[in-house]
Design a protein around this motif. Structure first.
Motif, PDB file in Angstrom:
ATOM      1  N   MET A   1       0.841  -1.204   0.000  1.00 32.14           N
ATOM      2  CA  MET A   1       0.000   0.000   0.000  1.00 32.14           C
ATOM      3  C   MET A   1       0.873   1.250   0.000  1.00 32.14           C
ATOM      4  O   MET A   1       1.867   1.288   0.715  1.00 32.14           O
ATOM      5  CB  MET A   1      -0.923   0.012   1.224  1.00 32.14           C
ATOM      6  CG  MET A   1      -1.987  -1.084   1.221  1.00 32.14           C
ATOM      7  SD  MET A   1      -2.983  -0.998   2.707  1.00 32.14           S
ATOM      8  CE  MET A   1      -1.762  -1.429   3.947  1.00 32.14           C
ATOM      9  N   ASP A   2       0.469   2.213  -0.776  1.00 32.10           N
ATOM     10  CA  ASP A   2       1.233   3.459  -0.865  1.00 32.10           C
ATOM     11  C   ASP A   2       0.249   4.629  -0.858  1.00 32.10           C
ATOM     12  O   ASP A   2      -0.157   5.135  -1.892  1.00 32.10           O
ATOM     13  CB  ASP A   2       2.080   3.460  -2.141  1.00 32.10           C
ATOM     14  CG  ASP A   2       2.939   4.721  -2.240  1.00 32.10           C
ATOM     15  OD1 ASP A   2       2.929   5.526  -1.293  1.00 32.10           O
ATOM     16  OD2 ASP A   2       3.586   4.900  -3.283  1.00 32.10           O
ATOM     17  N   PHE A   3      -0.163   5.027   0.368  1.00 32.65           N
ATOM     18  CA  PHE A   3      -1.153   6.091   0.484  1.00 32.65           C
ATOM     19  C   PHE A   3      -0.591   7.438   0.052  1.00 32.65           C
ATOM     20  O   PHE A   3      -1.289   8.242  -0.568  1.00 32.65           O
ATOM     21  CB  PHE A   3      -1.668   6.180   1.927  1.00 32.65           C
ATOM     22  CG  PHE A   3      -2.708   5.149   2.254  1.00 32.65           C
ATOM     23  CD1 PHE A   3      -4.054   5.442   2.133  1.00 32.65           C
ATOM     24  CD2 PHE A   3      -2.335   3.882   2.677  1.00 32.65           C
ATOM     25  CE1 PHE A   3      -5.021   4.492   2.437  1.00 32.65           C
ATOM     26  CE2 PHE A   3      -3.292   2.928   2.979  1.00 32.65           C
ATOM     27  CZ  PHE A   3      -4.635   3.234   2.850  1.00 32.65           C
ATOM     28  N   SER A   4       0.658   7.687   0.365  1.00 35.45           N
ATOM     29  CA  SER A   4       1.251   8.980   0.021  1.00 35.45           C
ATOM     30  C   SER A   4       1.338   9.156  -1.489  1.00 35.45           C
ATOM     31  O   SER A   4       1.043  10.226  -2.035  1.00 35.45           O
ATOM     32  CB  SER A   4       2.638   9.118   0.655  1.00 35.45           C
ATOM     33  OG  SER A   4       3.515   8.097   0.185  1.00 35.45           O
ATOM     34  N   GLY A   5       1.737   8.101  -2.182  1.00 34.56           N
ATOM     35  CA  GLY A   5       1.811   8.188  -3.634  1.00 34.56           C
ATOM     36  C   GLY A   5       0.439   8.230  -4.281  1.00 34.56           C
ATOM     37  O   GLY A   5       0.199   8.977  -5.234  1.00 34.56           O
ATOM     38  N   ALA A   6      -0.495   7.431  -3.740  1.00 36.20           N
ATOM     39  CA  ALA A   6      -1.849   7.387  -4.305  1.00 36.20           C
ATOM     40  C   ALA A   6      -2.568   8.714  -4.130  1.00 36.20           C
ATOM     41  O   ALA A   6      -3.338   9.137  -4.992  1.00 36.20           O
ATOM     42  CB  ALA A   6      -2.649   6.267  -3.643  1.00 36.20           C
ATOM     43  N   PHE A   7      -2.288   9.380  -2.990  1.00 37.28           N
ATOM     44  CA  PHE A   7      -2.981  10.634  -2.697  1.00 37.28           C
ATOM     45  C   PHE A   7      -2.138  11.861  -3.038  1.00 37.28           C
ATOM     46  O   PHE A   7      -2.195  12.882  -2.353  1.00 37.28           O
ATOM     47  CB  PHE A   7      -3.388  10.683  -1.222  1.00 37.28           C
ATOM     48  CG  PHE A   7      -4.437   9.660  -0.871  1.00 37.28           C
ATOM     49  CD1 PHE A   7      -5.388   9.257  -1.802  1.00 37.28           C
ATOM     50  CD2 PHE A   7      -4.468   9.085   0.390  1.00 37.28           C
ATOM     51  CE1 PHE A   7      -6.346   8.324  -1.483  1.00 37.28           C
ATOM     52  CE2 PHE A   7      -5.433   8.152   0.722  1.00 37.28           C
ATOM     53  CZ  PHE A   7      -6.369   7.766  -0.222  1.00 37.28           C
ATOM     54  N   SER A   8      -1.378  11.755  -4.113  1.00 35.01           N
ATOM     55  CA  SER A   8      -0.659  12.936  -4.602  1.00 35.01           C
ATOM     56  C   SER A   8      -1.681  13.948  -5.109  1.00 35.01           C
ATOM     57  O   SER A   8      -2.830  13.595  -5.419  1.00 35.01           O
ATOM     58  CB  SER A   8       0.299  12.549  -5.732  1.00 35.01           C
ATOM     59  OG  SER A   8      -0.433  12.119  -6.877  1.00 35.01           O
ATOM     60  N   TRP A   9      -1.277  15.205  -5.205  1.00 41.78           N
ATOM     61  CA  TRP A   9      -2.210  16.245  -5.628  1.00 41.78           C
ATOM     62  C   TRP A   9      -2.780  15.963  -7.019  1.00 41.78           C
ATOM     63  O   TRP A   9      -3.963  16.190  -7.275  1.00 41.78           O
ATOM     64  CB  TRP A   9      -1.541  17.612  -5.599  1.00 41.78           C
ATOM     65  CG  TRP A   9      -2.372  18.682  -6.246  1.00 41.78           C
ATOM     66  CD1 TRP A   9      -2.049  19.449  -7.317  1.00 41.78           C
ATOM     67  CD2 TRP A   9      -3.694  19.067  -5.884  1.00 41.78           C
ATOM     68  NE1 TRP A   9      -3.080  20.293  -7.648  1.00 41.78           N
ATOM     69  CE2 TRP A   9      -4.102  20.088  -6.783  1.00 41.78           C
ATOM     70  CE3 TRP A   9      -4.586  18.655  -4.892  1.00 41.78           C
ATOM     71  CZ2 TRP A   9      -5.358  20.702  -6.709  1.00 41.78           C
ATOM     72  CZ3 TRP A   9      -5.838  19.255  -4.822  1.00 41.78           C
ATOM     73  CH2 TRP A   9      -6.210  20.272  -5.722  1.00 41.78           C
ATOM     74  N   VAL A  10      -1.947  15.436  -7.892  1.00 43.49           N
ATOM     75  CA  VAL A  10      -2.410  15.117  -9.259  1.00 43.49           C
ATOM     76  C   VAL A  10      -3.532  14.087  -9.215  1.00 43.49           C
ATOM     77  O   VAL A  10      -4.563  14.234  -9.888  1.00 43.49           O
ATOM     78  CB  VAL A  10      -1.240  14.594 -10.114  1.00 43.49           C
ATOM     79  CG1 VAL A  10      -1.752  14.091 -11.462  1.00 43.49           C
ATOM     80  CG2 VAL A  10      -0.198  15.687 -10.327  1.00 43.49           C
ATOM     81  N   ASN A  11      -3.351  13.052  -8.393  1.00 47.92           N
ATOM     82  CA  ASN A  11      -4.366  12.005  -8.297  1.00 47.92           C
ATOM     83  C   ASN A  11      -5.636  12.504  -7.616  1.00 47.92           C
ATOM     84  O   ASN A  11      -6.755  12.147  -8.011  1.00 47.92           O
ATOM     85  CB  ASN A  11      -3.814  10.787  -7.545  1.00 47.92           C
ATOM     86  CG  ASN A  11      -2.819  10.001  -8.372  1.00 47.92           C
ATOM     87  OD1 ASN A  11      -2.733  10.170  -9.591  1.00 47.92           O
ATOM     88  ND2 ASN A  11      -2.044   9.149  -7.724  1.00 47.92           N
ATOM     89  N   ILE A  12      -5.456  13.307  -6.567  1.00 45.15           N
ATOM     90  CA  ILE A  12      -6.628  13.859  -5.873  1.00 45.15           C
ATOM     91  C   ILE A  12      -7.433  14.742  -6.819  1.00 45.15           C
ATOM     92  O   ILE A  12      -8.673  14.663  -6.878  1.00 45.15           O
ATOM     93  CB  ILE A  12      -6.188  14.662  -4.627  1.00 45.15           C
ATOM     94  CG1 ILE A  12      -5.647  13.709  -3.551  1.00 45.15           C
ATOM     95  CG2 ILE A  12      -7.373  15.465  -4.064  1.00 45.15           C
ATOM     96  CD1 ILE A  12      -5.070  14.405  -2.352  1.00 45.15           C
ATOM     97  N   ARG A  13      -6.754  15.582  -7.576  1.00 44.17           N
ATOM     98  CA  ARG A  13      -7.455  16.450  -8.533  1.00 44.17           C
ATOM     99  C   ARG A  13      -8.169  15.624  -9.591  1.00 44.17           C
ATOM    100  O   ARG A  13      -9.303  15.935  -9.969  1.00 44.17           O
ATOM    101  CB  ARG A  13      -6.453  17.406  -9.194  1.00 44.17           C
ATOM    102  CG  ARG A  13      -7.120  18.446 -10.095  1.00 44.17           C
ATOM    103  CD  ARG A  13      -6.093  19.430 -10.618  1.00 44.17           C
ATOM    104  NE  ARG A  13      -5.099  18.756 -11.462  1.00 44.17           N
ATOM    105  CZ  ARG A  13      -4.061  19.373 -12.006  1.00 44.17           C
ATOM    106  NH1 ARG A  13      -3.855  20.669 -11.773  1.00 44.17           N
ATOM    107  NH2 ARG A  13      -3.206  18.700 -12.756  1.00 44.17           N
ATOM    108  N   PHE A  14      -7.540  14.534 -10.015  1.00 44.29           N
ATOM    109  CA  PHE A  14      -8.137  13.649 -11.017  1.00 44.29           C
ATOM    110  C   PHE A  14      -9.396  12.985 -10.455  1.00 44.29           C
ATOM    111  O   PHE A  14     -10.423  12.862 -11.138  1.00 44.29           O
ATOM    112  CB  PHE A  14      -7.118  12.597 -11.443  1.00 44.29           C
ATOM    113  CG  PHE A  14      -7.509  11.800 -12.661  1.00 44.29           C
ATOM    114  CD1 PHE A  14      -7.805  12.431 -13.860  1.00 44.29           C
ATOM    115  CD2 PHE A  14      -7.573  10.420 -12.594  1.00 44.29           C
ATOM    116  CE1 PHE A  14      -8.158  11.698 -14.985  1.00 44.29           C
ATOM    117  CE2 PHE A  14      -7.922   9.671 -13.713  1.00 44.29           C
ATOM    118  CZ  PHE A  14      -8.221  10.319 -14.909  1.00 44.29           C
TER     119      PHE A  14
END
Length: 216
Positions: A1-14
């Motif tokens: 699991m990689d929450f920090s990578g998954a919840f990058s700003w780019v992904n959150i905006r997407f």
């Protein structure tokens, strides 16, 4: 699991872009299905010769079909007879067809729950059938209709996720794209989708509670 990578700003905006599409599709479908479902429910309640039976057949057919099939039919089958919608409007049309049938039964049931004497009393005061329906029966029936109507709207919001099958760019579709980048993103994306759907549906339930208090 990689929450920090998954919840990058780019992904959150997407994800939020997908959520916006979900809200748009759900919002338009809610308005259209409420209008159409209301009209269908009134026609069935009024027992208009022939028309009520025809509308009743439509409702029974739609209610006994899976929503996924209706989405497929709208997007893939209708173009075969010259009726074409893009992905966005295909999802709205399919959801509206399905939800209007569901809502019509809720509305008809709510009107049937009002005692018959209410309409008789309205007619005795000189109101027409339509006026009695609008001013007497609908306001009373609405108190009984409101909780199941809101539950149906919440179900509609969640049902928008089924449109991922035709690649509607809603929140589930965007989450799939993100966790397709890495298996470590699967759980974080499911957590994110859970929170987003919960927040939208919970907000709608709070609005419903306020409306219930207002109509008491």
């Amino acid at each position: 699991m990689d929450f920090s990578g998954a919840f990058s700003w780019v992904n959150i905006r997407f994800l939020l872009e997908g959520l916006w599409v979900t809200v748009q599709v759900a919002g338009i479908s809610i308005v259209l299905s409420f209008i159409i479902g209301g009209l269908i429910g009134l026609v069935r309640f009024a027992k208009i010769p022939y028309l009520s039976k025809i509308v009743g057949l439509y409702v029974e057919v739609i209610r006994n079909l899976p929503l996924l099939l209706i989405i497929f039919f709208t997007y893939f089958a209708l173009p075969q007879i010259g009726i074409r919608f893009d992905i966005f409007w295909s999802a709205i049309v399919a959801l509206t067809i399905f939800e209007s049938a569901m809502l019509s039964e809720i509305i008809r049931g709510g009107l049937n729950a009002v005692p018959n004497g209410q309409m008789e009393a309205a007619r005795s005061t000189g109101l027409s059938y339509g006026q009695g329906l609008w001013y007497i029966l609908i306001p009373q029936g609405l108190k009984k209709m409101l909780p199941p109507i809101v539950s149906q709207f919440i179900a509609l919001i969640k049902d928008t996720s089924l449109a991922v099958i035709i690649a509607l760019p809603e929140v589930t579709h965007h989450a799939k794209i993100i966790y397709g980048q890495s298996t470590n993103y699967v759980l974080p994306m499911f957590v994110a989708m859970t929170l987003l759907y919960f927040l939208v549906c919970y907000a709608l339930s709070l609005v419903a509670k306020q409306l219930e208090l207002r109509f008491k």
